[in-house]
Scaffold this motif. Structure first.
Motif, PDB file in Angstrom:
ATOM      1  N   SER A 105    -123.250 -11.194 -31.766  1.00 64.18           N
ATOM      2  CA  SER A 105    -124.405 -11.810 -32.430  1.00 64.18           C
ATOM      3  C   SER A 105    -124.195 -12.255 -33.770  1.00 64.18           C
ATOM      4  O   SER A 105    -124.784 -13.317 -34.364  1.00 64.18           O
ATOM      5  N   PHE A 134    -136.469 -11.487 -31.332  1.00 68.21           N
ATOM      6  CA  PHE A 134    -136.192 -10.262 -32.107  1.00 68.21           C
ATOM      7  C   PHE A 134    -137.614  -9.615 -32.250  1.00 68.21           C
ATOM      8  O   PHE A 134    -137.439  -8.296 -32.470  1.00 68.21           O
ATOM      9  N   TRP A 195    -130.458  -9.336 -30.818  1.00 71.36           N
ATOM     10  CA  TRP A 195    -130.103  -9.165 -31.867  1.00 71.36           C
ATOM     11  C   TRP A 195    -129.677 -10.417 -32.859  1.00 71.36           C
ATOM     12  O   TRP A 195    -129.279 -10.302 -34.004  1.00 71.36           O
ATOM     13  N   PHE A 198    -131.815 -11.540 -35.590  1.00 73.43           N
ATOM     14  CA  PHE A 198    -131.643 -10.529 -36.636  1.00 73.43           C
ATOM     15  C   PHE A 198    -130.535 -10.724 -37.722  1.00 73.43           C
ATOM     16  O   PHE A 198    -130.561 -11.026 -38.886  1.00 73.43           O
ATOM     17  N   GLY A 248    -126.747  -3.935 -37.748  1.00 71.47           N
ATOM     18  CA  GLY A 248    -126.711  -4.024 -36.450  1.00 71.47           C
ATOM     19  C   GLY A 248    -126.072  -2.814 -35.773  1.00 71.47           C
ATOM     20  O   GLY A 248    -126.547  -2.538 -34.497  1.00 71.47           O
ATOM     21  N   TYR A 251    -128.395   0.030 -35.316  1.00 69.47           N
ATOM     22  CA  TYR A 251    -129.565   0.111 -34.179  1.00 69.47           C
ATOM     23  C   TYR A 251    -129.033   0.097 -32.987  1.00 69.47           C
ATOM     24  O   TYR A 251    -129.516   0.701 -31.924  1.00 69.47           O
ATOM     25  N   VAL A 252    -127.943  -0.553 -32.643  1.00 72.79           N
ATOM     26  CA  VAL A 252    -127.327  -0.673 -31.267  1.00 72.79           C
ATOM     27  C   VAL A 252    -126.770   0.396 -30.854  1.00 72.79           C
ATOM     28  O   VAL A 252    -126.722   0.837 -29.626  1.00 72.79           O
ATOM     29  N   ASN A 255    -129.408   2.517 -29.241  1.00 70.37           N
ATOM     30  CA  ASN A 255    -130.154   1.733 -28.313  1.00 70.37           C
ATOM     31  C   ASN A 255    -130.356   2.719 -26.871  1.00 70.37           C
ATOM     32  O   ASN A 255    -129.145   3.083 -26.339  1.00 70.37           O
TER      33      ASN A 255
END
Length: 320
Positions: A105, A134, A195, A198, A248, A251-252, A255
């Motif tokens: 990403s 996103f 993503w 973002f 990132g 958040y990942v 997930n």
């Protein structure tokens, strides 16, 4: 005596006034902070109290399938979580998923940010279209990939393969079941699609904050586009790259939607959040699930501390 007394009294008056100022300043500070107290109390009730409850349950032996066997277990749940091979496999899957999604990403986001940093007709429309993935709800994004793209019968990917093979006169195109043959890569592709915008937004903000006078001076001196990117643009984007990677990663790592919707945690795609879900809702082991959840939170806090440090360093550099 009277004159001396008057002078002494006048000399002490400023000190008395100075001593009276701190309470006034303290009252003024509390008056400014008082409107924020309801929001602070609400945040503590919503976020901290549930975590304290989870922390307390993590030290208990509590399984809904054995309601009579409920007692204090100490660190037993944490020992079992650390030694559980299923959790270690989920940890490895989480690391692989996070690193792959964040790195790809970042590379794609950097390329799109460099593209949008140039002036061309329709740039606003292109920017809006690129940001759209996103803004899609994560579950809706996973369902889109599962049915509209990955489906072996009517999915767009296999349909494109059928059309491409028909151009060469073939009636037997490959029709792989992507979720079965490449499960982890399928999850990674959907998250990369989600993503990349973002990363692009953060890096585009970094590009638009670089000093253009240095870039123009380098071009006047004969520097090529690659040299400008290597020696000026990329060093300036280093902090923004770190910030995008850390945010990132936070958040990942957490997930759950993509794994649950696309593969249901099967075929080696179960990450830490999905493993906690299985322990809580399928095994009904509340104590063990709480211990695993606390470990996930600690890992997220570790990554988040690096993110906050990067943000503070970036803000200090911007204010200079």
């Amino acid at each position: 005596m009277t004159l001396t007394h008057t002078l002494t009294r006048r000399a002490r008056t400023p000190r008395t006034a100075e001593r009276a100022k701190p309470p006034q300043r303290a009252r003024g500070a509390w008056a400014r902070r008082a409107p924020l107290l309801p929001a602070l109390v609400f945040m503590i009730v919503v976020t901290q109290l549930p975590f304290v409850g989870t922390l307390a349950v993590s030290f208990m032996r509590w399984n809904a399938l054995a309601p009579d066997d409920r007692a204090f277990a100490g660190l037993e749940n944490y020992k079992e979580a650390v030694t559980d091979p299923k959790l270690r496999s989920a940890l490895l899957t989480t690391v692989t998923l996070t690193v792959t999604v964040v790195l790809v990403s970042l590379v794609l986001g950097l390329g799109l940010a460099l593209l949008l940093d140039r002036r061309f007709r329709g740039r606003g429309v292109v920017r809006t279209l690129l940001i759209t993935p996103f803004l899609v709800v994560p579950v809706a994004s996973a369902l889109l990939w599962k049915h509209a793209l990955y489906n072996a019968t009517y999915g767009l990917i296999n349909g494109s393969l059928t059309w491409l093979w028909s151009l060469f006169g073939s009636d037997d195109p490959p029709q792989p079941d992507w979720l079965s043959s490449l499960p982890l890569m399928s999850v990674e592709a959907s998250l990369i699609w989600q993503w990349t915008p973002f990363m692009m937004l953060i890096l585009l903000a970094g590009l638009q904050s670089r000093p253009m006078d240095a870039v123009e001076a380098a071009r006047v001196d004969g520097a090529s586009t690659w040299q400008v990117f290597r020696y000026l643009t990329f060093p300036h984007l280093r902090r923004y790259l770190e910030l995008a990677a850390l945010l990132g990663s936070i958040y990942v790592v957490q997930n759950f939607d993509a794994v649950f919707t696309l593969t249901g945690g099967g075929l080696g795609t179960a990450n830490l959040p999905y493993t906690v879900y299985e322990t809580f809702y399928q095994a009904h082991d509340y104590g063990q699930a709480s211990a695993e959840g606390v470990l996930v939170v600690l890992c997220s806090l570790l990554v988040g501390s690096f993110a906050l440090r990067t943000v503070s360093t970036l803000l200090r550099e911007e204010t200079r």
